[in-house]
Design an enzyme around this catalytic site. Structure first.
Site, mmCIF file in Angstrom:
data_model
loop_
_atom_site.group_PDB
_atom_site.id
_atom_site.type_symbol
_atom_site.label_atom_id
_atom_site.label_comp_id
_atom_site.label_asym_id
_atom_site.label_seq_id
_atom_site.Cartn_x
_atom_site.Cartn_y
_atom_site.Cartn_z
ATOM 1 N N LYS A 95 74.280 10.838 -4.444
ATOM 2 C CA LYS A 95 72.708 10.923 -4.754
ATOM 3 C C LYS A 95 72.635 12.249 -5.610
ATOM 4 C CE LYS A 95 71.005 9.146 -0.584
ATOM 5 N NZ LYS A 95 72.244 8.973 0.443
HETATM 6 P P1 OMP Z 1 73.804 4.703 9.171
HETATM 7 O O1 OMP Z 1 72.119 4.996 9.321
HETATM 8 O O2 OMP Z 1 74.546 5.601 9.816
HETATM 9 O O3 OMP Z 1 73.932 3.332 8.766
HETATM 10 O O4 OMP Z 1 73.694 5.634 7.657
HETATM 11 C C1 OMP Z 1 73.199 5.067 6.468
HETATM 12 C C2 OMP Z 1 73.770 5.907 5.215
HETATM 13 O O5 OMP Z 1 73.174 5.315 4.035
HETATM 14 C C3 OMP Z 1 73.718 7.168 5.110
HETATM 15 O O6 OMP Z 1 75.160 7.570 4.574
HETATM 16 C C4 OMP Z 1 72.616 7.739 4.286
HETATM 17 O O7 OMP Z 1 72.880 8.895 3.508
HETATM 18 C C5 OMP Z 1 72.710 6.389 3.427
HETATM 19 N N1 OMP Z 1 71.333 5.889 2.953
HETATM 20 C C6 OMP Z 1 70.318 5.808 3.610
HETATM 21 O O8 OMP Z 1 70.446 5.901 5.049
HETATM 22 N N2 OMP Z 1 68.981 5.654 3.157
HETATM 23 C C7 OMP Z 1 68.881 5.547 1.920
HETATM 24 O O9 OMP Z 1 67.696 5.276 1.527
HETATM 25 C C8 OMP Z 1 70.006 5.544 0.986
HETATM 26 C C9 OMP Z 1 71.147 5.681 1.494
HETATM 27 C C10 OMP Z 1 72.127 5.905 0.575
HETATM 28 O O10 OMP Z 1 71.862 6.010 -0.863
HETATM 29 O O11 OMP Z 1 73.270 5.300 0.828
#
Ligand code: OMP
Length: 275
Positions: A95
């Site tokens: 990010k």
């Molecule tokens: P879980 O919720 O464990 O599946 O993780 C979600 C992953 O996606 C994490 O690494 C967050 O940092 C990332 N993420 C989001 O959850 N929301 C977003 O809007 C964007 C991201 C990302 O850019 O990957």
């Protein structure tokens, strides 16, 4: 081959839109790996070996490594995928976003130091801040559009001349920013209505969709809103829902089962929507 072609090949080969997020937290790494000199890498390696035939991408989140000073283990993880599963792309979730001269360093970090195939970027500083990333024509640039978190709409949803900011961003990403055809957008699984609006604007641009699993996104609604005309165009990420499917030493087998279940659930919906 550019990033989007590599991604589509992996999706085809493994019949999968699933991306596994590699977000290890030391306290949750099972004992078996914690005894290793490189616990993050040992954990990731086992997860990768258990799921490499089921995913279209891996997405390690950089803060999970940098916060603990184990960037070397992130490097080893990405190298491991490159060497053993070279057809599976790695999206470095960093990010990043800054003025051009600093963004150049961030692009070097992602693409030269870590050798990632794609990186997530924050577009808040505008078009010139994205250029250093976009200039790597073979790499993917995954731009935050409508994030999954509860406050994602605070700024992204602000209306300007009757249109929400995230939709204006989607329009820019689909046109003037996308000279090298290497942009993807992030839209959270927690916002299927917004996902449908983004899909309408961006045509076949692939969307990275985090928020399935631990954040409670509705898979069916996501696929209905986000698949392109050919039943593709989505990269569905789950991190904690897969990598912590078991807290015991059977974590890799449990991650495989969870990945298989999610990949197949995605494919059932894809099929029902394209017939
Ligand atoms: P879980 O919720 O464990 O599946 O993780 C979600 C992953 O996606 C994490 O690494 C967050 O940092 C990332 N993420 C989001 O959850 N929301 C977003 O809007 C964007 C991201 C990302 O850019 O990957």
């Amino acid at each position: 081959m550019n990033f989007i072609e590599k991604l589509e090949l992996a999706q085809h080969k493994n019949n999968s839109l699933l991306c596994v997020g590699l977000d290890p937290v030391l306290e949750r790494i099972p004992d078996l790996c914690r005894q290793s000199a490189e616990p993050f890498f040992a954990f990731n390696r086992a997860l990768i070996d258990a799921t490499a035939d089921l995913v279209c991408a891996y997405k390690p989140q950089i803060a999970h490594y940098a916060a603990c000073g184990v960037e070397a283990e992130l490097l080893s993880t990405i190298s491991y995928v490159r060497e053993n599963y070279p057809h599976i792309p790695v999206i470095l979730d960093a990010k990043r976003g800054d003025i051009g001269s600093t963004a150049e360093k961030y692009a070097l970090e992602a693409f030269e130091r870590y050798q990632a195939d794609a990186v997530t970027v924050n577009p808040y500083l505008g078009g010139d801040s994205l250029e250093p990333f976009l200039n790597y024509a073979e790499k993917g640039v995954v731009i935050l559009c409508r994030t999954s978190n509860p406050g994602g709409g605070d700024l992204q949803g602000l209306e300007i001349d009757g249109e929400a900011l995230y939709l204006k961003l989607a329009r820019l990403a689909a046109t003037s920013w996308n000279k090298n055809q290497n942009i993807l957008l992030v839209v959270g699984a927690t916002w299927p209505d917004e996902l449908a609006k983004v899909r309408k604007i961006v045509g076949e641009i692939p969307l990275l969709v985090p928020g399935i699993g631990a954040q409670g996104g509705d898979l069916e609604a996501v696929l209905k809103a986000g698949l392109d005309g050919e039943g593709r165009g989505l990269v569905i990420n789950s991190s904690r829902g897969i990598i912590y499917a078991s807290s015991g030493d059977d974590f890799a087998a449990a991650a495989r089962r969870a990945s298989l279940e999610l990949r197949d659930a995605i494919n059932v919906c894809r099929k029902s929507q394209t017939v």
